[in-house]
Design a protein around this motif. Structure first.
Motif: not given
Lengths: 305, 266
Positions: A14-19, A29, A31, A63, A65-66
């Motif tokens: 997961l990279s820079r994932v905002t949920h 955010d 990782d 997903v 964001e990210g």
């Protein structure tokens, strides 16, 4: 070895994932990288966002964001599904089918499944093959879910809180089954809110709290930050001075109290009492995981502030 | 571990998944007394009472013949609503569906299995009704009528499974059974499955025009020349239109569920 791995050392990431769920921020955010061959422990209290992170890597959540990637593909891609297995926190599968029938069905989903007899043996279900799922104990049910996760001979395995609700015997039995997997070269992502479980199984631990990664390291490193006592008292000794004492992980003022997280509570108390005769309201409590998370979280909040 | 360029599913493997999924869906429902008794036994007990016992006292074979068609509709409706609707809601609630969606199982196999199970249970009820009608109630039909009646009755699986899908996509777990009952029993009654529709007041006959089971029953009755005389294309058009509406409602329900499913589970 595989297509996607040439670009990145991570098997899944997961990279820079905002949920968000509505207005609730579940991941902030985040990782997360899963390396080939490891058992990665994703540790955090309930509601930390562990299941959300897993769901994104399973493709059961989109997903927002990210980016999420598994074997270099989108998490829900057919290329991924045949090489991945999952044990989710679900309340059960059909009570009316037998263990063998459930296993037969899941094996059929995959191109190169593990033979049924071997699956039953791997999950310790040989004697229960003919029993209906609804008649099994909690530990036995979890072992069935474990067998289903393994049915397709996956390279990558997700175990979401695999031992929640199990008694100690059942938990230890599942632990030894998970350990055996590691020897077979599979990669495993394990979520848990139990530090002992992460310690027993994981090569590497990522601690998540409020959707953010607040610590990462070997279980020993995480444990050294969390396995201690919380010493609380009213004293004129400054937190900085306490923080420099041996065994003290961190020390801070909280209201009129001093709070120190330490791996050597006896030594600390001795020093505190010697240096401050007016010391009052002394308590020493086990810094369980909740306290440990609180301590780690406070670090995070301080960094953010 | 072996190379896996095998993610593209061969037709043979896909066929096997469809078959196994359907087989186990059927076995699972068969072993569930809460399902098997009301959906399988009710139409047969009703027929035994109203068709065979009451029919034997009547002057003509009109009643046993009429209720053969309408209890047949009832018998196909039950498995579609309970097995499909309540079953789907339950499997979404327990998380089985979520788990299966992470595997390579084609979504079509899951739906196929549910439709097939409803079809087989419907066929069992229809076959048992036919046997009772022919051998116990003395109903006499031309051979083509038996076949046509069976075909029309079983085709009801399509609109009724679509309705089950819509309910399963919106109702949650245990409440789905209640919702299904709220749809199943009133619709059966208002569609004239238990008592002929012409015995009802006009208002209720108007309501029946909106119900898929009414139109399906009229098509079944048409085969034995006991329908109300409305045009067949009208019945077919209503059934087709309502099937599309149910599918659209189901699609909306699934889309809504996607965005909320995780909030529920934690």
């Amino acid at each position: 070895m595989q297509a996607g791995t040439a670009h990145s050392p991570a098997l899944a990431s997961l990279s820079r994932v905002t949920h968000r769920y509505g207005t609730v921020l579940a991941l902030d955010d985040l990782d997360l990288a899963v390396r080939r061959g490891e058992v990665l422990g994703v540790l955090g209290p309930n509601g930390a966002g562990k299941t959300t992170a897993i769901s994104l890597l399973l493709g059961s959540l989109q997903v927002q964001e990210g980016a999420a990637s598994v074997f270099g593909f989108a998490p829900g891609a057919p290329e991924v599904r045949v090489r991945r297995g999952a044990m989710l926190q679900i309340s059960g599968i059909s009570a009316n089918l037998t263990v063998r029938e459930h296993i037969e069905l899941f094996r059929a989903y995959y191109p190169a499944p593990i033979p049924a007899a071997r699956l039953l043996a791997m999950a310790g279900l040989e004697d229960l093959a003919r029993r209906r799922y609804g008649k099994l104990s909690g530990g036995q049910k979890q072992r069935v879910m474990f067998a289903l996760a393994l049915a397709g001979d996956p390279e990558l395995l997700f175990l979401d809180e695999p031992t929640t609700g199990l008694d100690i015997d059942a938990r230890h039995r599942l632990w030894s089954e998970i350990r055996a997997l590691r020897e077979s070269g599979r990669t495993t992502v394990l979520t848990t809110h139990n530090l002992d479980e992460a310690d027993a199984l994981a090569d590497r631990v990522v601690v998540i709290h409020n959707g953010r990664r607040i610590a990462e390291g070997t279980p020993a490193e995480i444990k050294s930050r969390t396995a201690g006592r919380l010493v609380r008292c009213v004293t004129r000794i400054a937190p900085d001075e306490v923080a420099s004492l041996p065994g003290v992980v961190e020390a801070r003022a909280r209201g009129q109290h001093l709070e120190a997280l330490t791996t050597q509570p006896e030594a600390l108390v001795r020093v505190l009492l010697a240096r401050d005769e007016a010391l009052a309201d002394l308590t020493v409590v086990a810094a369980g995981l909740e306290e440990a998370f609180l301590a780690l979280t406070r670090d995070g909040e301080e960094d953010a502030a | 571990m072996q190379a896996r360029d095998t993610h593209r599913m061969t037709p043979a493997r896909r066929f096997r998944i469809y078959l196994l999924e359907a087989r186990f869906q059927f076995v699972e429902v068969l072993r569930e007394p809460m399902f098997a008794i009301p959906t399988l036994a009710f139409p047969l007990i009703f027929y035994l009472f109203f068709g065979v016992i009451m029919g034997a006292r009547g002057v003509s074979l009109a009643v046993p013949t009429y209720v053969l068609a309408t209890y047949g509709v009832f018998g196909v409706l039950g498995p579609a609503l309970f097995g499909f609707g309540a079953g789907l809601a339950n499997e979404r609630d327990t998380g089985v569906l979520l788990l299966k969606q992470t595997t390579p199982m084609p979504a079509g196999a899951y739906l196929f299995a549910k439709v097939m199970a409803a079809l087989i249970f419907g066929a069992v009820v229809v076959a048992a009704l036919f046997l009772m009608a022919a051998h116990a109630a003395g109903v006499a039909l031309y051979r083509w009528q038996w076949f046509a009646l069976a075909a029309v009755l079983l085709a009801g699986v399509i609109p009724f499974c679509a309705l089950g899908l819509a309910i399963g996509a919106w109702a949650r777990g245990r409440s789905a059974v209640a919702v299904v009952n709220l749809v199943f029993l009133p619709m059966a009654m208002l569609s004239g499955l238990w008592l002929p529709i012409y015995m009802f007041p006009d208002v209720m006959q108007d309501i029946a025009l909106a119900l898929p089971a009414y139109h399906h029953a009229q098509l079944a009755l048409r085969v034995i020349a006991m329908d109300a005389g409305q045009p067949v294309p009208m019945h077919l058009a209503v059934l087709a239109g309502e099937t599309l509406v149910f599918l659209a409602v189901a699609a909306l329900g699934f889309r809504r569920a996607d965005s909320f499913s995780m909030r529920r589970s934690r």
